[in-house]
Design an enzyme around this catalytic site. Structure first.
Site, PDB file in Angstrom:
ATOM      1  N   ASP A 154       0.800  -1.241  -0.157  1.00  0.00           N
ATOM      2  CA  ASP A 154      -0.059   0.364  -0.154  1.00  0.00           C
ATOM      3  C   ASP A 154       0.764   1.121  -0.391  1.00  0.00           C
ATOM      4  OD1 ASP A 154       0.704   0.403   3.211  1.00  0.00           O
ATOM      5  OD2 ASP A 154      -1.056   0.505   3.517  1.00  0.00           O
ATOM      6  N   ASN A 162      -3.881  12.135   1.017  1.00  0.00           N
ATOM      7  CA  ASN A 162      -5.429  13.002   0.722  1.00  0.00           C
ATOM      8  C   ASN A 162      -5.886  14.689   1.345  1.00  0.00           C
ATOM      9  OD1 ASN A 162      -6.174  11.633  -1.771  1.00  0.00           O
ATOM     10  ND2 ASN A 162      -7.174   9.912   0.049  1.00  0.00           N
ATOM     11  N   ASP A 171      -5.894  10.804  -6.422  1.00  0.00           N
ATOM     12  CA  ASP A 171      -6.600   9.635  -7.584  1.00  0.00           C
ATOM     13  C   ASP A 171      -5.727   9.474  -8.738  1.00  0.00           C
ATOM     14  OD1 ASP A 171      -8.836   9.005  -6.059  1.00  0.00           O
ATOM     15  OD2 ASP A 171     -10.337  10.079  -7.651  1.00  0.00           O
ATOM     16  N   GLU A 198      -6.481   2.340  -1.097  1.00  0.00           N
ATOM     17  CA  GLU A 198      -4.774   2.451  -1.569  1.00  0.00           C
ATOM     18  C   GLU A 198      -3.970   1.401  -1.375  1.00  0.00           C
ATOM     19  OE1 GLU A 198      -4.672   3.573   2.792  1.00  0.00           O
ATOM     20  OE2 GLU A 198      -5.638   3.969   1.364  1.00  0.00           O
TER      21      GLU A 198
END
Length: 290
Positions: A154, A162, A171, A198
């Site tokens: 990840d 974010n 994104d 993620e």
């Protein structure tokens, strides 16, 4: 047809060395025979994708060899012919099996495209497709006795990314990471999927622990080379943590156990500082970091 002819000529270029047999000692002849066998076996992984091409390559090697053994007309030479034929049949059978395995792997991966098997953001396989392919590959590994490797990974500190840059940039980050992962997976039978959020997963059939670890490290470096800014990361740019596990499928395990164990290795990678690969070692009942 041109490929078949080219393979036959290539095999013949090796097999023609057998014309030296009448001039050589028995030990040298045996050495050449072993070398020709090794050449035929080494060509199998590449040429088995087209069995007719591999058959032409084998014929090119074996035809001169058998012809010379017949012409020599001596007891040691004639008694060697059955061994040569058995070797050729065994190699061709193995090539057909390998071809079948590769074809099954490709069908299991690309046969689900019409069933919403793609993640819309990253264009990788989605979780549903991964679950189906994992079960298929587990059953195949159980039958064939080949190793199966799984990498879970990840994006480090992605929630902080974010929060600082916004979900649109988040994104975009995931799309770039997915592209780096997909480019690092060289074989058509390797499956890279978005597991959720993620988190990503890489399924590597017929792959040893060392080869899978090399793949994981290549992915880690590929993401780091993207050099995506991340002010809230300890390294100031986007990185990934990876955990992996390699096993031979057994009746005492289930396919989901592979995911659980790889996830344990991923947790250890994150606990040890992130931006690293950790591989689970069953012999130590824990994880080894490398």
């Amino acid at each position: 047809m041109p490929d078949v002819i080219a393979a036959g000529v290539a095999g013949f270029s090796f097999g023609i060395t057998a014309i030296l047999f009448p001039l050589l000692s028995l030990h040298t002849c045996l050495f050449i025979f072993v070398m020709l066998s090794a050449i035929a076996a080494a060509a199998m992984p590449r040429l088995s994708t087209l069995p007719s091409v591999y058959a032409a390559f084998l014929f090119g090697i074996m035809a001169p060899l058998i012809s010379i053994l017949i012409v020599m007309d001596s007891e040691p030479s004639l008694s060697t012919i059955p061994a040569v034929l058995i070797m050729g049949c065994s190699l061709f059978y193995s090539a057909r099996q390998l071809h079948s395995d590769l074809l099954d792997g490709l069908l299991s991966r690309f046969g689900l495209e019409n069933e919403a098997g793609e993640d819309k953001l990253t264009h990788l396989a989605n979780r549903r497709r991964f679950d189906i392919v994992l079960e298929q590959e587990w059953l195949h590994a159980l039958r064939s006795g080949t190793p199966l490797s799984l990498i879970m990974l990840d994006v480090d500190f992605f929630k902080k990314f974010n929060d600082r840059y916004g979900h649109q940039d988040g994104d975009d980050c995931l799309e770039q990471v997915a592209g780096a992962l997909a480019q690092s997976a060289k074989r058509a039978i390797d499956l890279v999927a978005r597991y959720g959020g993620e988190e990503f997963v890489v399924l590597l059939s017929q792959t040893t622990r060392d080869d899978a670890y090399t793949m994981a490290e290549r992915m880690r470096q590929a993401v780091e080379r993207l050099n995506i800014p991340h002010q809230d990361s300890t390294l100031s740019h986007v990185t990934i943590s990876l955990g992996g596990y390699t096993t031979f499928a057994g009746e005492d395990m289930k396919s989901e156990d592979l995911v659980k164990i790889a996830d344990k290795a991923l947790y250890r990678a994150k606990a040890n500082g992130r931006n690293r690969v950790v591989w689970y070692d069953p012999n130590l009942d824990g994880t080894n970091e490398e």
